[in-house]
Write an enzyme that holds these catalytic residues in place. Structure first.
Site, PDB file in Angstrom:
ATOM      1  N   CYS A 103      -0.671   3.772  -6.406  1.00 46.72           N
ATOM      2  CA  CYS A 103      -1.651   3.198  -5.471  1.00 46.72           C
ATOM      3  C   CYS A 103      -1.869   1.784  -5.981  1.00 46.72           C
ATOM      4  O   CYS A 103      -2.133   1.586  -7.176  1.00 46.72           O
ATOM      5  CB  CYS A 103      -2.958   3.984  -5.492  1.00 46.72           C
ATOM      6  SG  CYS A 103      -4.321   3.133  -4.644  1.00 46.72           S
TER       7      CYS A 103
ATOM      8  N   CYS B 273       0.873  -1.172   0.000  1.00 46.19           N
ATOM      9  CA  CYS B 273       0.000   0.000   0.000  1.00 46.19           C
ATOM     10  C   CYS B 273       0.911   1.224   0.000  1.00 46.19           C
ATOM     11  O   CYS B 273       1.750   1.371   0.904  1.00 46.19           O
ATOM     12  CB  CYS B 273      -0.861  -0.045   1.264  1.00 46.19           C
ATOM     13  SG  CYS B 273      -1.851   1.429   1.534  1.00 46.19           S
ATOM     14  N   ASN B 274       0.766   2.060  -1.001  1.00 42.21           N
ATOM     15  CA  ASN B 274       1.602   3.276  -1.059  1.00 42.21           C
ATOM     16  C   ASN B 274       1.286   4.211   0.087  1.00 42.21           C
ATOM     17  O   ASN B 274       2.173   4.838   0.657  1.00 42.21           O
ATOM     18  CB  ASN B 274       1.348   4.021  -2.367  1.00 42.21           C
ATOM     19  CG  ASN B 274       1.966   3.317  -3.552  1.00 42.21           C
ATOM     20  OD1 ASN B 274       3.080   3.601  -3.942  1.00 42.21           O
ATOM     21  ND2 ASN B 274       1.241   2.369  -4.116  1.00 42.21           N
TER      22      ASN B 274
HETATM   23  N1  DGL Z   1      -3.956   0.595  -2.084  1.00 46.86           N
HETATM   24  C1  DGL Z   1      -3.560   1.684  -1.289  1.00 46.86           C
HETATM   25  C2  DGL Z   1      -2.404   2.473  -1.840  1.00 46.86           C
HETATM   26  O1  DGL Z   1      -1.573   1.906  -2.516  1.00 46.86           O
HETATM   27  C3  DGL Z   1      -4.581   2.489  -0.547  1.00 46.86           C
HETATM   28  C4  DGL Z   1      -5.838   2.904  -1.194  1.00 46.86           C
HETATM   29  C5  DGL Z   1      -6.757   3.514  -0.155  1.00 46.86           C
HETATM   30  O2  DGL Z   1      -7.099   2.809   0.779  1.00 46.86           O
HETATM   31  O3  DGL Z   1      -7.098   4.710  -0.282  1.00 46.86           O
HETATM   32  O4  DGL Z   1      -2.242   3.630  -1.572  1.00 46.86           O
END
Ligand code: DGL
Length: 283
Positions: free
Chosen positions: A206, A70-71
Site C-alpha cells: 500500500c 495505489c495498490n
Molecule cells: N494508497 C493506496 C494503496 O496503495 C490506498 C489506501 C486506501 O485508500 O485505503 O492501496
C-alpha cells in the site's frame, strides 16, 4: 501533456517522489482522491468507479499517461478499466492515453523475473522456503493479486498477505507515530502467527505504508528486506516511455497537485516525506 499520478490520498507521493527523481524534466500532475479516501475498505465496484473518475480528471487536466500509484486501484480496477472504458475513451476523445499500475513492477522486483516469465512446473517439487509477507489494504488482500501473480512465476516463494485495515487512514490523517507503530506491530504479529514464523522479505503493498517504512523496519526482525515499490515503478515507467515515445509528455518540470478533498495543509509527515511544502489545488 503530462504524466498523471493517482492515489486515494497522500500515499501515492511515495511513488511520485521516485518518478520525479527519475524524470526531473517531465511534467507531472498528481491527484489525491481525498474526498473518498480510504479505498481499501470499499467494495470493488466503488473502487473501479472512483479510479475511473480519477483517470478522467487527470486526462482532462492534460495527462496522457496515468500511473495508478495505489495498490488497491491497481489490483481491483486496472484490468477492468483497460478492458473496456480506456479503449472507448481513446476512441471518443481521439487521444493517445494509457493507464499503468504498480503491481507489475512490484512482482518483477519480488520475483527477480520479467513479467512474461512463467514458472516451469515440470521440474522437481521444490520446498517453499522463501516466505514473502505482504502488508496491504483489505481490498488488495481480498484480490489475492500478490499470491496469484508470484505463484505463477516462482514456485519456491510462498506469499502471505495481512490486511491492515485502518492504517492508510491513520497515515492520511497524520496520526501520532506511537499509535501507528502499535497498529503496525499488531499486524506484523498477525502475519507472523499466520506464517508460523517471520517472513524473509516483506512487500509494503500500500503506497501509504512507504511513508512510514521506518516503523515497519522497527517492528520486523532486523535485516528483513523490504521490497519497495517506488524505485521499480520509476524504472518501469522510464522504460515504458522510452519504448513509447509517441505519448506526448511536456518537459518543463511542471508539478501540480490536485485533491478532490480539502486543498488545505497536508499532514506534516507528508511534507516531511516529500521534502518541502505541498500545495494542493481543489478539483
Ligand atoms: N494508497 C493506496 C494503496 O496503495 C490506498 C489506501 C486506501 O485508500 O485505503 O492501496
Amino acid at each position: 501533456m503530462a504524466i498523471g499520478v493517482f492515489d486515494s490520498g497522500i500515499g501515492g507521493l511515495s511513488i511520485h517522489r521516485a518518478l520525479v527523481e527519475a524524470m526531473p524534466d517531465a511534467d507531472f500532475l498528481y491527484l489525491a482522491d481525498q474526498k473518498n479516501t480510504p479505498y481499501g475498505d470499499k467494495p470493488g465496484e466503488a473502487i473501479v468507479d472512483l479510479t475511473r473518475a480519477g483517470c478522467e480528471t487527470l486526462f482532462a487536466a492534460g495527462a496522457s499517461l496515468v500511473v495508478l500509484a495505489c495498490n488497491t486501484a491497481s489490483a481491483v480496477a486496472l484490468r477492468r478499466l483497460q478492458s473496456g472504458w480506456l479503449a472507448e475513451y481513446r476512441r471518443t476523445s481521439g487521444r493517445k492515453v494509457n493507464v499503468l499500475g504498480i503491481i507489475v513492477p512490484t512482482i518483477e522486483a519480488a520475483t527477480g523475473l520479467p513479467w512474461e516469465h512463467a514458472a516451469d512446473r515440470r521440474g522437481p517439487k521444490i520446498e517453499k522456503l522463501d516466505v514473502i509477507g505482504v502488508f496491504s489494504t483489505a481490498a488488495t488482500a481480498r484480490s489475492r493479486v500478490y499470491e496469484i501473480e508470484i505463484d505463477k512465476r516462482r514456485d519456491d516463494l510462498a506469499v502471505f498477505t495481512v490486511a491492515c485495515s485502518g492504517l492508510a487512514d491513520m497515515i492520511e490523517q497524520g496520526a501520532a507515530r506511537e499509535q501507528m507503530r502499535d497498529l503496525i506491530a499488531s499486524y506484523a504479529q498477525a502475519l507472523k502467527a499466520r506464517i508460523g514464523r517471520w517472513p524473509n522479505r516483506a512487500i509494503l503493498g500500500c503506497t501509504h505504508y512507504e511513508i512510514v517504512a521506518d516503523l515497519f523496519r522497527e517492528v520486523l526482525p532486523e535485516g528483513t528486506e523490504l521490497i519497495s515499490q517506488p524505485a521499480p515503478t520509476a524504472q518501469a515507467l522510464s522504460d515504458y516511455i522510452r519504448r513509447h515515445p509517441d505519448y506526448e509528455i511536456g518537459h518543463s518540470g511542471l508539478r501540480r497537485f490536485f485533491t478532490t478533498g480539502d486543498p488545505g495543509a497536508q499532514p506534516p509527515l507528508a511534507e516531511a516525506f516529500w521534502g518541502g511544502p505541498l500545495r494542493f489545488e481543489a478539483v
